[in-house]
Design a protein around this motif. Structure first.
Motif, PDB file in Angstrom:
ATOM      1  N   TYR A  98       0.854  -1.181   0.000  1.00  0.00           N
ATOM      2  CA  TYR A  98       0.000   0.000   0.000  1.00  0.00           C
ATOM      3  C   TYR A  98       0.892   1.233   0.000  1.00  0.00           C
ATOM      4  O   TYR A  98       1.761   1.396   0.865  1.00  0.00           O
ATOM      5  CB  TYR A  98      -0.920   0.034   1.228  1.00  0.00           C
ATOM      6  N   HIS A 119      -7.948  -5.128   3.554  1.00  0.00           N
ATOM      7  CA  HIS A 119      -7.089  -4.382   4.480  1.00  0.00           C
ATOM      8  C   HIS A 119      -7.366  -2.878   4.387  1.00  0.00           C
ATOM      9  O   HIS A 119      -7.429  -2.188   5.413  1.00  0.00           O
ATOM     10  CB  HIS A 119      -5.612  -4.656   4.166  1.00  0.00           C
ATOM     11  N   TRP A 120      -7.541  -2.381   3.171  1.00  0.00           N
ATOM     12  CA  TRP A 120      -7.791  -0.953   2.980  1.00  0.00           C
ATOM     13  C   TRP A 120      -9.129  -0.541   3.586  1.00  0.00           C
ATOM     14  O   TRP A 120      -9.256   0.552   4.157  1.00  0.00           O
ATOM     15  CB  TRP A 120      -7.750  -0.626   1.493  1.00  0.00           C
ATOM     16  N   ALA A 161      -8.563  -0.020   7.367  1.00  0.00           N
ATOM     17  CA  ALA A 161      -7.619   1.016   7.800  1.00  0.00           C
ATOM     18  C   ALA A 161      -8.307   2.372   7.942  1.00  0.00           C
ATOM     19  O   ALA A 161      -9.058   2.796   7.064  1.00  0.00           O
ATOM     20  CB  ALA A 161      -6.466   1.111   6.802  1.00  0.00           C
ATOM     21  N   ARG A 208      -3.968   5.596   9.286  1.00  0.00           N
ATOM     22  CA  ARG A 208      -3.245   4.449   8.728  1.00  0.00           C
ATOM     23  C   ARG A 208      -3.104   4.581   7.214  1.00  0.00           C
ATOM     24  O   ARG A 208      -2.078   4.211   6.644  1.00  0.00           O
ATOM     25  CB  ARG A 208      -3.974   3.152   9.078  1.00  0.00           C
ATOM     26  N   ARG A 209      -4.126   5.099   6.553  1.00  0.00           N
ATOM     27  CA  ARG A 209      -4.078   5.209   5.090  1.00  0.00           C
ATOM     28  C   ARG A 209      -3.097   6.271   4.621  1.00  0.00           C
ATOM     29  O   ARG A 209      -2.799   6.364   3.427  1.00  0.00           O
ATOM     30  CB  ARG A 209      -5.481   5.490   4.534  1.00  0.00           C
ATOM     31  N   TYR A 246       0.203   0.993   5.690  1.00  0.00           N
ATOM     32  CA  TYR A 246      -0.627   1.334   6.861  1.00  0.00           C
ATOM     33  C   TYR A 246       0.183   1.425   8.152  1.00  0.00           C
ATOM     34  O   TYR A 246      -0.369   1.377   9.250  1.00  0.00           O
ATOM     35  CB  TYR A 246      -1.769   0.315   7.025  1.00  0.00           C
TER      36      TYR A 246
END
Length: 254
Positions: free
Chosen positions: A102, A130-131, A134, A138-139, A144
């Motif tokens: 990411y 996962h996205w 988050a 975190r993004r 993250y």
């Protein structure tokens, strides 16, 4: 011109346009969007009509989905995800190489990138999951802000790994059933000591997925889940398919 002819012309025009975005009201990141149960056939048919407008590339695919074995191509996920989130969250899904990654946004013209491995469909669903979990902070961090402990983990490291994988794999499982694709629990420790508790891990993932269905998916996950149901025409099939997955889970954990 008859209604059917008008619809045909409209779809043809949409096919001729590039970059058509999806419509729909976005939820706040902190909100939970509750999923409804299976829709009656008549209602599903009504939804399918605007779906042809939302997804101009789906027409040929829908015919094959309903008449034969469903095909799953990662380019479909790229199209769906990017139409949903490129503008609202400045994030795109892209194919990668050996390792998923990411990469946060680097500026207004450089969106965040969710890179999935080898162009695999399942890898794309996993990284999207996962996205979807988050938060905003975190993004803004590479991967993250997590450090990935590679294959070959000790028992203690594997237990920690499994504890943070429950939520994303629960979402991945729901996405897979919505798309009609196969899902495999991943303990990802082939050269180490294996799973800390494979049966228990699978049961926890299933329980978390049931919790999401009961109490609501995270907002972005709910939007993507509904998009998959619409794209693959599985609104009326999801409830039974998920129940069947539960039977498989029970048998595998005995």
């Amino acid at each position: 011109m008859r209604l059917a002819e008008k619809a045909h012309c409209l779809v043809w025009i949409l096919h001729r346009r590039d970059g058509l975005g999806l419509t729909g009201k976005a939820c706040d990141d902190g909100a939970l969007c509750r999923l409804s149960g299976a829709l009656p056939v008549a209602a599903a048919q009504l939804i399918d009509r605007p779906a042809e407008i939302k997804f101009p590339l789906v027409l040929a695919a829908r015919k094959s989905h309903n008449s034969g074995r469903m095909k799953h191509h990662p380019d479909d996920l790229i199209m769906l995800f990017n139409d949903l989130f490129r503008r609202s969250h400045q994030t795109v899904l892209v194919k990668g190489g050996d390792e998923p990654e990411y990469i946060p946004a680097a500026g207004p013209d450089q969106p965040a990138r969710i890179v999935f491995a080898h162009g695999f469909y399942a890898s794309a669903l996993h990284e999207i999951s996962h996205w979807c979990i988050a938060g905003a902070r975190r993004r803004g961090l590479h991967d993250y802000g997590y450090w990935y402990c590679p294959d070959g983990r000790t028992a203690a490291q594997q237990q920690a790994f499994e504890s943070v994988e429950v939520r994303p794999q629960a979402l991945e499982w729901l996405f897979s059933v919505a798309a009609g694709s196969r899902f495999h629990i991943s303990v990802d420790n082939l050269s180490g000591q294996g799973a800390a508790d494979e049966a228990g891990f699978r049961a926890r993932v299933r329980a978390m997925a049931d919790h999401y269905l009961r109490d609501g998916l995270p907002a972005r996950a709910a939007r993507f889940h509904q998009t998959l149901l619409t794209f693959y025409g599985r609104q009326t099939l999801f409830a039974q398919a998920w129940q069947d997955q539960g039977l498989t889970t029970s048998e595998s954990t005995r």
